[in-house]
Motif scaffolding. Structure first.
Motif, mmCIF file in Angstrom:
data_model
loop_
_atom_site.group_PDB
_atom_site.id
_atom_site.type_symbol
_atom_site.label_atom_id
_atom_site.label_comp_id
_atom_site.label_asym_id
_atom_site.label_seq_id
_atom_site.Cartn_x
_atom_site.Cartn_y
_atom_site.Cartn_z
ATOM 1 N N SER A 453 4.170 -65.251 -52.028
ATOM 2 C CA SER A 453 4.090 -64.026 -51.224
ATOM 3 C C SER A 453 3.181 -64.333 -50.055
ATOM 4 N N PHE A 454 3.324 -63.556 -48.993
ATOM 5 C CA PHE A 454 2.335 -63.586 -47.925
ATOM 6 C C PHE A 454 1.052 -62.946 -48.456
ATOM 7 N N THR A 455 -0.073 -63.582 -48.221
ATOM 8 C CA THR A 455 -1.327 -62.977 -48.671
ATOM 9 C C THR A 455 -1.761 -61.839 -47.751
ATOM 10 N N PRO A 600 7.646 -55.727 -54.235
ATOM 11 C CA PRO A 600 6.876 -54.799 -55.073
ATOM 12 C C PRO A 600 5.651 -55.457 -55.698
ATOM 13 N N LYS A 601 4.802 -54.661 -56.269
ATOM 14 C CA LYS A 601 3.685 -55.043 -57.148
ATOM 15 C C LYS A 601 2.478 -55.654 -56.440
ATOM 16 N N ILE A 602 2.643 -56.206 -55.247
ATOM 17 C CA ILE A 602 1.542 -56.963 -54.661
ATOM 18 C C ILE A 602 0.528 -56.045 -53.979
ATOM 19 N N PRO A 613 -2.330 -60.734 -55.194
ATOM 20 C CA PRO A 613 -1.785 -61.174 -53.903
ATOM 21 C C PRO A 613 -0.423 -61.818 -53.988
ATOM 22 N N PHE A 614 0.009 -62.246 -55.194
ATOM 23 C CA PHE A 614 1.275 -62.959 -55.327
ATOM 24 C C PHE A 614 2.217 -62.207 -56.263
ATOM 25 N N PHE A 615 3.495 -62.177 -55.896
ATOM 26 C CA PHE A 615 4.507 -61.544 -56.735
ATOM 27 C C PHE A 615 4.713 -62.357 -58.011
#
Length: 775
Positions: A453-455, A600-602, A613-615
């Protein structure tokens, strides 16, 4: 190398999970794939060259370009005085001028630009400018920046417990410094842009960029026009690797400014030497570390300070160094841990994104520490790694995110250990080294755990635009860019699968800000995750409308309608997909959809260092065997075995290609690619003659790559996992194997080997173990 095979679970899918060829593969081989420099130049196109600073640090007192303007064929000379908007091409922090105003930050910094009727005239004319510069002693190294106390961004740290106290009371402890070198992107297609002025102040920019929306926005900012007046198009890049995420922007802006000033199409293509000098690299790091552990090698406390050489401006250093911190644990549980960082300012070109985005540097540092622990305890390095793996009882990262796929991590590494005959080969190598005084072999098996994921949370979104035409053909557009990694074909597979039609019915079109706005860069390995899901949402919305119409027209329940094999099965009848498309048009059914997807979730609160920070994490492992000549430092990779987790692969052929390429690129970073700046700040390794990337003969003759059978537990596109960046870090095994070979000279001593492990560096390490350090 392994040929991809059709996955056993792919029988029900026609396109997804199939090893289809790259959509431009044939054109690449034929040389017919069109890049920006291949676009037929509009009549009257002008060419732009950059006037560069000869000094690394100081103040520009005067600039005389009268001789430049007098050259026949020169149409304009652009300086900061010609900028109608903000003189800033930075992605975020406002510290990266298009042209120097006063302060000079590095050798080669753009001071002005020449616009001429030919590229040759422009390049010759820039050399005639006269600059008066009040120069200062530049900061080149991490140590220089520390002495001056100069940073591009504030320090940052996170952790858990009291690491220093845990280290102090541990049965054993070690500390040291580890240097990790930078890396030149060396994309095959250099930085290039073509800007064509339109009516009413519009400008159309063709840019070799990973981030068309940023090019659009920054062009508008500098030209002082609305974003809507600027269109940026990118059909493909000849490689990017992060070097075209933020740093393609300056050249697109320069071309657009030239077009605005002259009213004519303007093109800027950097020469390879200029590209080296003018564009940023992978950040090089000095990692100051301390570790406490027991006799089994289990870590009780770990502290690391990542001192990053960022260059003269912030660029993307905030995110890059943060990600290095996020991956300072790699696959290992640390009860007490401190991860700190400094973003140091130097008078060198601003470093930027590079495949892995800081993760490789943080990960290599902890793998170096694992080897140090193994040498201190006399244990096999793989056993020390096993002893520190995340477990169910210890599964929180230093930033507090739970590591959920413990079984994937352990199962993958155990499988690779078995399939590579690691233990048997260990014994064979020990026997070889005992009887070979000069040539030494080394072996290492290292894991990879990489967050996807993008942080920067807001970047985790994508858009797509899908049209179904009345003949059944499909137009596909999305915000992702194609740089050779196979994103376009993967997303097209998803859309073809959704409609049940053949791949040749899906028309892949160039990424453009005019169709899908406000997109994120194609980076962070998230291209397929984001754009694939956005495209599937769009296709799914159109498909549902088509189903609804068919159900009403034929009096059949929607659940009895199926799209497959280029046909639509409606109860006991079937019609072709084009026929249903025509019927929908006649019934005024909308067959176009612009969609949006956000991961989602991040969540991530940087100030509090809490969140997710990561999916998800992608996993991998590599086992590398090397041989070195201890009298010269020459070395060769003999064999590499890779087992990598891509979830349920969207395209095994593309994914295996990415794994192979990423591994070799990482190997280059860690073995042959060395950036050298002199004390004046001039880059000495500025061309292929002085900078060595891997070539085909560096690829091991025995190269085995396999995909780990797995499914992403998160709801990603067809349960796949990202593959762009994680393979870079598989090359850590090569560096560790080289250190292992050097270590065999004297197993009682640690190996003083920094990255890159060039022949010179290996020879220095060998001589140090022999007790005769080189000057």
């Amino acid at each position: 190398m392994n040929a991809p095979t059709k996955p056993a679970d792919a029988e029900a899918l026609r396109h997804v999970r199939q090893p289809l060829p790259h959509d431009s593969g044939l054109k690449h081989v034929q040389g017919s794939a069109q890049y920006i420099d291949d676009i037929r130049e509009p009549d009257g196109t002008l060419h732009v060259a950059i006037g560069q600073s000869p000094k690394a640090r100081g103040r520009l007192l005067s600039l005389d370009v009268s001789s430049v303007r007098a050259v026949p064929g020169v149409v304009a000379v652009l300086t900061v005085a010609d900028v109608p908007g903000k003189n800033d091409v930075s992605p975020a922090f406002g510290d990266d001028p298009l042209f120097v105003e006063s302060d000079i930050g590095f050798v080669g910094q753009a001071v002005f630009a020449v616009v001429a009727t030919s590229r040759d005239i422009a390049r010759r004319a820039v050399k005639l400018a006269v600059m008066e510069i009040e120069s200062e002693k530049p900061s080149i190294t991490v140590e220089d920046a520390l002495e001056r106390g100069e940073t591009v961004l504030p320090d940052y740290a996170f952790g858990r417990g009291d690491a220093n106290a845990a280290i102090a009371v541990a049965p054993r402890n070690l500390e040291g410094q580890f240097h990790v070198g930078g890396q030149e992107h060396f994309y095959l297609e250099g930085q290039v842009a073509l800007a064509v002025p339109g009516e009413d102040g519009d400008v159309y920019v063709y840019s070799s960029t990973q981030h068309p929306s940023e090019v659009q926005h920054v062009v508008a900012r500098v030209l002082n026009i609305p974003d809507a007046y600027v269109t940026c198009e990118t059909r493909r890049m000849g490689g990017g690797f992060g070097g075209k995420e933020s740093q393609a922007t300056q050249w697109a802006v320069t071309a657009a400014l030239a077009a605005q000033v002259t009213g004519r199409p303007c093109k800027l293509r950097l020469d390879r030497d200029d590209d080296f000098i003018l564009t940023g690299k992978r950040h090089d790091f000095r990692c100051d570390w301390k570790v406490g552990f027991d006799q089994e090698g289990c870590i009780q406390g770990y502290s690391v300070e990542h001192l990053a050489r960022c260059g003269y401006s912030a660029d993307l250093s905030g995110g890059v160094v943060d990600r290095a911190m996020f991956h300072s644990d790699n696959a290992y549980w640390m009860p007490a841990v401190h991860v700190g960082s400094k973003r140091l300012k130097t008078n060198t070109v601003s470093n930027t994104a590079f495949r892995g985005f800081g993760g490789p540097q943080g990960m290599l540092a902890i793998e170096h520490v694992m080897d140090q622990i193994a040498w201190a305890t006399g244990r096999d390095p793989l056993d020390v790694r096993y002893a520190n793996f995340y477990t169910r009882d210890g599964n929180l990262t230093p930033f507090g995110m739970e590591v959920e796929e413990i079984d994937t991590l352990h199962g993958l590494v155990r499988t690779l250990e078995r399939t590579t005959d690691y233990r048997v080969r260990r014994e064979e190598i020990a026997a070889f080294n005992a009887s070979s005084p000069i040539m030494k072999r080394g072996l290492a098996l290292t894991p990879v755990k990489f967050g996807i994921s993008f942080t920067l949370t807001h970047l985790n979104q994508a858009g797509a635009l899908v049209h179904v035409y009345q003949d059944g053909s499909v137009h596909l557009n999305h915000g992702g860019t194609e740089m050779g990694q196979g994103l376009y074909i993967k997303v097209a597979q998803v859309v073809a699968e959704e409609f049940g039609i053949s791949m040749d019915q899906v028309r892949i079109t160039a990424t453009t800000t005019a169709k899908v706005p406000n997109t994120s860069p194609t980076a962070a390995s998230s291209g397929s995750d984001l754009n694939g899901m956005a495209a599937r949402i769009a296709a799914g919305a159109i498909k549902r409308r088509m189903i609804s119409h068919a159900a009403d027209a034929y009096g059949v329940p929607e659940e009895q309608i199926e799209f497959r094999d280029d046909r639509v099965f409606i109860g006991n009848e079937s019609i072709s997909f084009p026929e249903l498309a025509r019927k929908c048009i006649q019934a005024r059914v909308q067959l176009s959809e612009a969609s949006h997807y956000s991961t989602p979730k991040i969540t991530w609160n940087r100030e509090k260092a809490t969140g997710r920070p990561f999916f998800y994490f992608a996993y991998g492992a590599a086992c590398s065997e090397v041989i070195i000549d201890t009298l010269t430092g020459e070395n060769r990779l003999l064999r590499a075995d890779i087992l990598h987790d891509v979830g349920k692969s969207l395209n095994p052929a593309i994914d295996i290609g990415q794994i192979e390429g990423g591994f070799v690129q990482g190997m280059g970073w860690l073995t042959t690619e060395e950036l050298v700046f002199n004390r004046d700040g001039r880059l000495l390794t500025h061309a292929p003659s002085t900078y060595k990337i891997p070539v085909s003969s560096d690829v091991p003759a025995d190269f085995r790559v396999a995909l780990y059978p797995n499914a992403n537990r998160e709801e990603t596109i067809y349960r796949s996992k990202a593959v762009g960046e994680p393979p870079i870090m598989l090359a850590n095994s090569v560096f560790c194997a080289l250190a292992d070979a050097v270590h065999s000279l004297d197993p009682s001593k640690p190996v003083p080997l920094d990255a890159p492990a060039t022949p010179e560096a290996i020879l220095r390490a060998c001589e140090a173990l022999r007790g005769r350090p080189m000057g």
